[in-house]
Design an enzyme around this catalytic site. Structure first.
Site, PDB file in Angstrom:
ATOM      1  N   GLU A 166       5.129   3.438  -3.058  1.00  0.00           N
ATOM      2  CA  GLU A 166       4.461   3.022  -1.814  1.00  0.00           C
ATOM      3  C   GLU A 166       3.691   4.191  -1.192  1.00  0.00           C
ATOM      4  O   GLU A 166       3.646   4.371   0.030  1.00  0.00           O
ATOM      5  CB  GLU A 166       5.475   2.464  -0.799  1.00  0.00           C
ATOM      6  CG  GLU A 166       6.391   1.378  -1.330  1.00  0.00           C
ATOM      7  CD  GLU A 166       5.699   0.029  -1.500  1.00  0.00           C
ATOM      8  OE1 GLU A 166       4.453  -0.061  -1.318  1.00  0.00           O
ATOM      9  OE2 GLU A 166       6.407  -0.949  -1.827  1.00  0.00           O
TER      10      GLU A 166
ATOM     11  N   CYS B  91     -10.459  -9.853  -9.103  1.00  0.00           N
ATOM     12  CA  CYS B  91     -11.641  -9.033  -9.337  1.00  0.00           C
ATOM     13  C   CYS B  91     -12.494  -9.072  -8.054  1.00  0.00           C
ATOM     14  O   CYS B  91     -12.286  -9.912  -7.177  1.00  0.00           O
ATOM     15  CB  CYS B  91     -12.433  -9.533 -10.532  1.00  0.00           C
ATOM     16  SG  CYS B  91     -13.274 -11.118 -10.259  1.00  0.00           S
TER      17      CYS B  91
HETATM   18 ZN   LIG Z   1     -12.049 -12.872 -11.175  1.00  0.00          ZN
END
Ligand SMILES: [Zn+2]
Length: 195
Positions: free
Chosen positions: A88, A182
């Site tokens: 973290e 993405c």
């Molecule tokens: Zn994607």
């Protein structure tokens, strides 16, 4: 030669699993390690680094008030270890990243940091920004979007399934509300795309 490492990724890429495996490799060779993870409930001391595939290890904890150079120096003097692992790491402050850099330079101990690069708004976390600036070595832990492309972004889904547009950078618990995507599909979910 000791180095400051930053292993970064988006959510659910398996960073903690890689951290635990790397720590295990040291211990298997008889070298102790010192594990740290972020503390959120103000209780000092015992924390735990867990991974989604079911393995885990006890860990010490940090919050923004800790001087990590002093802590690591004192712990190392009391019971030496060969490497420090920080999970973290996006929640480190800039000052704490400098403290870890001093651990590497002045105590000659390697420090392996694992953390998220950007938050759900596409903004760098402070700890990650400092690590991107100061780390000797950086490695990307990869995961993929539902379309198969590399995921570099994360959306935070609210209870109704929509992507949150704003809110606190830190919200702990419930991996299921975060989805790695993405950039193109992240833009679509954030309303910035003709898709
Ligand atoms: Zn994607």
């Amino acid at each position: 030669m000791a180095k400051l490492y930053f292993h970064y990724s988006t959510m659910n890429a398996g960073k903690s699993t890689i951290l635990l495996q790397a720590s295990h490799n040291y211990r298997e060779r008889g070298m102790d390690t010192y594990l740290l993870t972020a503390r959120f409930d103000r209780r000092a001391g015992e924390g735990r680094i867990g991974s989604r595939i079911g393995i885990g290890a006890d860990s010490d904890t940090f919050d923004e008030t800790d001087d990590l150079f002093v802590r690591i120096r004192d712990r190392h003097a009391a019971a030496p270890f060969a490497c420090i692992f920080v999970d973290e790491a996006q929640f480190l402050t800039k000052d704490q990243v400098w403290q870890l850099a001093r651990v590497v330079d002045d105590l000659r101990l390697p420090v392996m940091c694992y953390g998220l690069r950007v938050d759900f708004r596409g903004e760098l976390f402070p700890g990650s920004a400092a690590l991107l600036a100061l780390a000797d070595e950086m490695r990307e832990v990869r995961t993929i979007c539902h379309c198969g492309k590399k995921a570099t972004m994360v959306v935070r889904r609210t209870a109704d399934g929509r992507a949150a547009q704003e809110g606190a950078q830190i919200q702990i618990g419930g991996n299921e509300t975060y989805v790695s995507l993405c950039r193109r599909h992240w833009r679509a979910e954030m309303g910035d795309s003709p898709l």
